[in-house]
Design a protein around this motif. Structure first.
Motif, PDB file in Angstrom:
ATOM      1  N   SER A  87       2.044  12.525 -10.853  1.00  0.00           N
ATOM      2  CA  SER A  87       3.200  12.915 -11.654  1.00  0.00           C
ATOM      3  C   SER A  87       4.394  12.032 -11.346  1.00  0.00           C
ATOM      4  O   SER A  87       5.144  11.618 -12.251  1.00  0.00           O
ATOM      5  CB  SER A  87       3.532  14.386 -11.389  1.00  0.00           C
ATOM      6  N   LEU A  88       4.578  11.714 -10.059  1.00  0.00           N
ATOM      7  CA  LEU A  88       5.683  10.848  -9.668  1.00  0.00           C
ATOM      8  C   LEU A  88       5.483   9.435 -10.197  1.00  0.00           C
ATOM      9  O   LEU A  88       6.439   8.787 -10.663  1.00  0.00           O
ATOM     10  CB  LEU A  88       5.795  10.835  -8.150  1.00  0.00           C
ATOM     11  N   CYS A  89       4.238   8.939 -10.163  1.00  0.00           N
ATOM     12  CA  CYS A  89       3.953   7.592 -10.662  1.00  0.00           C
ATOM     13  C   CYS A  89       4.293   7.478 -12.147  1.00  0.00           C
ATOM     14  O   CYS A  89       4.899   6.495 -12.589  1.00  0.00           O
ATOM     15  CB  CYS A  89       2.491   7.254 -10.408  1.00  0.00           C
ATOM     16  N   ILE A  90       3.916   8.484 -12.925  1.00  0.00           N
ATOM     17  CA  ILE A  90       4.208   8.464 -14.361  1.00  0.00           C
ATOM     18  C   ILE A  90       5.714   8.492 -14.589  1.00  0.00           C
ATOM     19  O   ILE A  90       6.244   7.792 -15.463  1.00  0.00           O
ATOM     20  CB  ILE A  90       3.524   9.666 -15.047  1.00  0.00           C
ATOM     21  N   THR A  91       6.431   9.285 -13.797  1.00  0.00           N
ATOM     22  CA  THR A  91       7.878   9.397 -13.955  1.00  0.00           C
ATOM     23  C   THR A  91       8.574   8.068 -13.652  1.00  0.00           C
ATOM     24  O   THR A  91       9.511   7.659 -14.357  1.00  0.00           O
ATOM     25  CB  THR A  91       8.428  10.490 -13.032  1.00  0.00           C
ATOM     26  N   LEU A  92       8.133   7.376 -12.609  1.00  0.00           N
ATOM     27  CA  LEU A  92       8.757   6.108 -12.237  1.00  0.00           C
ATOM     28  C   LEU A  92       8.534   5.027 -13.283  1.00  0.00           C
ATOM     29  O   LEU A  92       9.333   4.089 -13.406  1.00  0.00           O
ATOM     30  CB  LEU A  92       8.224   5.651 -10.878  1.00  0.00           C
ATOM     31  N   GLN A  93       7.457   5.163 -14.037  1.00  0.00           N
ATOM     32  CA  GLN A  93       7.203   4.190 -15.100  1.00  0.00           C
ATOM     33  C   GLN A  93       8.070   4.461 -16.330  1.00  0.00           C
ATOM     34  O   GLN A  93       8.354   3.549 -17.098  1.00  0.00           O
ATOM     35  CB  GLN A  93       5.720   4.228 -15.497  1.00  0.00           C
ATOM     36  N   GLN A  97      15.138  11.434 -19.120  1.00  0.00           N
ATOM     37  CA  GLN A  97      15.610  12.765 -18.732  1.00  0.00           C
ATOM     38  C   GLN A  97      14.433  13.701 -18.418  1.00  0.00           C
ATOM     39  O   GLN A  97      14.503  14.526 -17.494  1.00  0.00           O
ATOM     40  CB  GLN A  97      16.468  13.360 -19.845  1.00  0.00           C
ATOM     41  N   ARG A  98      13.357  13.587 -19.176  1.00  0.00           N
ATOM     42  CA  ARG A  98      12.195  14.406 -18.869  1.00  0.00           C
ATOM     43  C   ARG A  98      11.613  14.020 -17.507  1.00  0.00           C
ATOM     44  O   ARG A  98      11.145  14.873 -16.746  1.00  0.00           O
ATOM     45  CB  ARG A  98      11.132  14.265 -19.957  1.00  0.00           C
ATOM     46  N   GLY A  99      11.680  12.722 -17.184  1.00  0.00           N
ATOM     47  CA  GLY A  99      11.228  12.270 -15.877  1.00  0.00           C
ATOM     48  C   GLY A  99      12.090  12.833 -14.764  1.00  0.00           C
ATOM     49  O   GLY A  99      11.591  13.160 -13.671  1.00  0.00           O
ATOM     50  N   LEU A 100      13.415  12.939 -15.007  1.00  0.00           N
ATOM     51  CA  LEU A 100      14.304  13.518 -14.002  1.00  0.00           C
ATOM     52  C   LEU A 100      13.929  14.969 -13.724  1.00  0.00           C
ATOM     53  O   LEU A 100      13.876  15.404 -12.558  1.00  0.00           O
ATOM     54  CB  LEU A 100      15.756  13.434 -14.481  1.00  0.00           C
ATOM     55  N   TYR A 101      13.638  15.708 -14.778  1.00  0.00           N
ATOM     56  CA  TYR A 101      13.195  17.094 -14.588  1.00  0.00           C
ATOM     57  C   TYR A 101      11.878  17.137 -13.824  1.00  0.00           C
ATOM     58  O   TYR A 101      11.684  17.959 -12.936  1.00  0.00           O
ATOM     59  CB  TYR A 101      13.030  17.780 -15.948  1.00  0.00           C
ATOM     60  N   ASN A 102      10.977  16.204 -14.168  1.00  0.00           N
ATOM     61  CA  ASN A 102       9.672  16.177 -13.533  1.00  0.00           C
ATOM     62  C   ASN A 102       9.803  15.929 -12.032  1.00  0.00           C
ATOM     63  O   ASN A 102       9.133  16.572 -11.212  1.00  0.00           O
ATOM     64  CB  ASN A 102       8.815  15.091 -14.180  1.00  0.00           C
ATOM     65  N   ILE A 103      10.664  14.994 -11.661  1.00  0.00           N
ATOM     66  CA  ILE A 103      10.864  14.708 -10.242  1.00  0.00           C
ATOM     67  C   ILE A 103      11.448  15.922  -9.521  1.00  0.00           C
ATOM     68  O   ILE A 103      11.021  16.284  -8.420  1.00  0.00           O
ATOM     69  CB  ILE A 103      11.788  13.483 -10.069  1.00  0.00           C
ATOM     70  N   ALA A 104      12.448  16.555 -10.151  1.00  0.00           N
ATOM     71  CA  ALA A 104      13.054  17.740  -9.535  1.00  0.00           C
ATOM     72  C   ALA A 104      12.017  18.844  -9.342  1.00  0.00           C
ATOM     73  O   ALA A 104      12.000  19.524  -8.308  1.00  0.00           O
ATOM     74  CB  ALA A 104      14.207  18.238 -10.399  1.00  0.00           C
ATOM     75  N   GLN A 159      18.296   6.711 -14.709  1.00  0.00           N
ATOM     76  CA  GLN A 159      17.587   6.065 -13.614  1.00  0.00           C
ATOM     77  C   GLN A 159      18.350   6.178 -12.302  1.00  0.00           C
ATOM     78  O   GLN A 159      17.760   6.268 -11.227  1.00  0.00           O
ATOM     79  CB  GLN A 159      17.335   4.594 -13.958  1.00  0.00           C
ATOM     80  N   VAL A 160      19.680   6.187 -12.370  1.00  0.00           N
ATOM     81  CA  VAL A 160      20.476   6.308 -11.156  1.00  0.00           C
ATOM     82  C   VAL A 160      20.233   7.661 -10.483  1.00  0.00           C
ATOM     83  O   VAL A 160      20.068   7.751  -9.261  1.00  0.00           O
ATOM     84  CB  VAL A 160      21.980   6.134 -11.481  1.00  0.00           C
ATOM     85  N   MET A 161      20.198   8.713 -11.294  1.00  0.00           N
ATOM     86  CA  MET A 161      19.958  10.038 -10.740  1.00  0.00           C
ATOM     87  C   MET A 161      18.553  10.144 -10.146  1.00  0.00           C
ATOM     88  O   MET A 161      18.339  10.776  -9.104  1.00  0.00           O
ATOM     89  CB  MET A 161      20.169  11.098 -11.819  1.00  0.00           C
ATOM     90  N   ILE A 162      17.590   9.505 -10.804  1.00  0.00           N
ATOM     91  CA  ILE A 162      16.236   9.511 -10.270  1.00  0.00           C
ATOM     92  C   ILE A 162      16.192   8.789  -8.936  1.00  0.00           C
ATOM     93  O   ILE A 162      15.565   9.242  -7.975  1.00  0.00           O
ATOM     94  CB  ILE A 162      15.261   8.873 -11.284  1.00  0.00           C
ATOM     95  N   GLN A 163      16.888   7.641  -8.841  1.00  0.00           N
ATOM     96  CA  GLN A 163      16.925   6.909  -7.578  1.00  0.00           C
ATOM     97  C   GLN A 163      17.563   7.734  -6.468  1.00  0.00           C
ATOM     98  O   GLN A 163      17.098   7.721  -5.325  1.00  0.00           O
ATOM     99  CB  GLN A 163      17.672   5.585  -7.769  1.00  0.00           C
ATOM    100  N   GLN A 164      18.622   8.451  -6.794  1.00  0.00           N
ATOM    101  CA  GLN A 164      19.257   9.301  -5.780  1.00  0.00           C
ATOM    102  C   GLN A 164      18.321  10.424  -5.329  1.00  0.00           C
ATOM    103  O   GLN A 164      18.275  10.777  -4.142  1.00  0.00           O
ATOM    104  CB  GLN A 164      20.556   9.893  -6.343  1.00  0.00           C
ATOM    105  N   ALA A 165      17.565  10.975  -6.290  1.00  0.00           N
ATOM    106  CA  ALA A 165      16.600  12.016  -5.921  1.00  0.00           C
ATOM    107  C   ALA A 165      15.526  11.451  -5.000  1.00  0.00           C
ATOM    108  O   ALA A 165      15.101  12.107  -4.034  1.00  0.00           O
ATOM    109  CB  ALA A 165      15.952  12.603  -7.175  1.00  0.00           C
TER     110      ALA A 165
END
Length: 431
Positions: A87-93, A97-104, A159-165
């Motif tokens: 799930s994380l691999c797909i999000t990083l690709q 915003q959906r990826g941000l939710y997925n990571i959280a 992407q910035v928020m994802i990087q911070q997460a």
């Protein structure tokens, strides 16, 4: 139908099974909710229901086959780790915003993976699984960082928020992995300290008991010898008081020894066939001699249709006898006239349970004392007024034994009317 008495490992496995079942239900709820709001990827749409099924199967294995708990844990934790990594691999690709939710969503469940590893796996297995999972996370973070270095940087981009997460995860997860084994070791140390404390107390008590029993036996022998030589009524009264006092000391010493033995964390109970009909009849026969001149009747209330069932109960006969004996001794001691009743029934509301009731027409206990009487070394003023001897350990022993046998103990008493103690124990495995 109640199960047979469980060991500590079996209770642990069943607790894990309940948690796994809750995890399965939670995964299904999350899958339905995310699908309803169009937040799922194809990986999630297949992975989350599959994880729910795996958790449910592992819960069944842990419940019915506790010895397979470790294998079941591996079968649940490894797919969970693979799902989270995927799930994380797909999000990083696709960092949207959906990826941000997925990571959280994924990151908040990762600590549960570490907790599950340390509570189900032994030795270094949990350590390898947790650090291996974290190493793969760091590998993905590193690859993502290398690939994104040449991309245009936009502070407002998701992407910035994802990087911070990801940075927060990289810093916090080692703390979980390092803290959990410390907590596990601390719990083991506390358990070991309890065992050592009990052993030290038991050794001391054994030494004191040995040192006291020898002179007590000598005293009793001397009193009996004097009783054969002295015939004057005054001398006989003195010897009787000495004999009674010596027997009381022996009884007190026995009570203290029994109560201390029940503190043993490793105390095990038998689970063997028990004839409750014969056991109860023998108990009442033994107590008839202690009534003396009191106008007091002892009665057993046991319905004939239930006798075959109660003759084939299962449990620890010595401990059941100890519970009922203490209750009967108290009832006879504090009842000067009337009746002491021992009633035995199979429970109509809880299948597999046996209800024992000891009811008397004695002095009774005030409502404010109903909790205190089960504490060790507690003797009420009303009892002292009746010159009843005792250490105040009888009901404390009963309470501790009933708890150890996974039963229930209740009291219903009114001063001047009498008392009723109800004990419910799981003893009918085939009911």
């Amino acid at each position: 139908m109640p199960t047979k008495r469980l060991t500590a490992d079996q209770r642990h496995a069943r607790l894990i099974a309940k948690v796994a079942l809750l995890a399965a239900a939670g995964n299904l709820i999350v899958s339905i909710s995310e699908g309803h709001h169009a937040l799922t990827t194809p990986w999630d749409a297949w992975g989350v229901p599959l994880l729910a099924a795996i958790y449910a199967i592992c819960a069944g294995v842990a419940w019915f086959k506790p010895a397979w708990l470790r294998a079941a844990a591996w079968c649940a934790l490894v797919p969970a780790s693979v799902f989270m990594q995927g799930s994380l691999c797909i999000t990083l690709q696709h960092p949207d915003q959906r990826g941000l939710y997925n990571i959280a969503a994924v990151m908040q469940f990762m600590p549960l993976l570490y907790v599950g590893a340390y509570t189900t796996l032994r030795g270094r297995s949990a350590l390898w699984l947790c650090w291996g999972h974290y190493a793969v996370l760091m590998l993905q973070f590193g690859i993502s960082w290398l690939l994104s270095r040449d991309l245009p940087f936009d502070p407002s981009h998701t992407q910035v928020m994802i990087q911070q997460a990801l940075i927060t995860t990289a810093v916090s997860h080692p703390l979980y992995i390092l803290a959990l084994p410390y907590i596990v070791r601390l719990r083991r140390s506390l358990d070991q300290a309890r065992q050592d404390s009990y052993r030290s107390k038991a050794r001391f008590l054994a030494m004191v008991s040995h040192e006291l029993r020898t002179p007590l036996q000598s005293m009793l022998g001397s009193v009996d010898l004097l009783g054969m030589r002295l015939s004057a009524p005054a001398d006989q009264r003195v010897l009787t008081r000495l004999r009674v006092a010596t027997h009381q000391l022996q009884t007190h010493l026995k009570d203290i020894t029994e109560y201390t033995q029940l503190e043993d964390p490793a105390l095990s109970l038998q689970d063997i066939p028990v004839d409750l009909v014969t056991l109860c009849q023998d108990l009442l026969d033994d107590q008839r001699a202690s009534i003396g001149d009191k106008p007091l009747a002892l009665r057993l209330d046991l319905p004939d249709p239930e006798r075959p069932l109660l003759q084939h109960a299962h449990g620890d006969p010595m401990r059941v006898r100890q519970v009922l004996l203490n209750l009967l001794v108290n009832a006879v001691k504090y009842t000067n006239q009337g009746e002491v009743l021992l009633r035995v029934r199979s429970s109509t509301t809880e299948p597999g349970m046996v209800c024992f009731t000891v009811e008397d027409t004695g002095m009774g206990i005030a409502l404010r004392h109903h909790e205190a009487i089960f504490q060790p070394y507690v003797r009420l003023d009303e009892a002292k007024a009746h010159s009843a001897e005792g250490t105040g350990l009888g009901l404390a022993v009963v309470k501790r034994l009933v708890d150890r046998m996974e039963g229930h103990l209740t009291v219903n008493s009114t001063p001047g009317v009498g008392s009723r103690f109800d004990v419910i124990l799981p003893m009918l495995h085939n009911a």
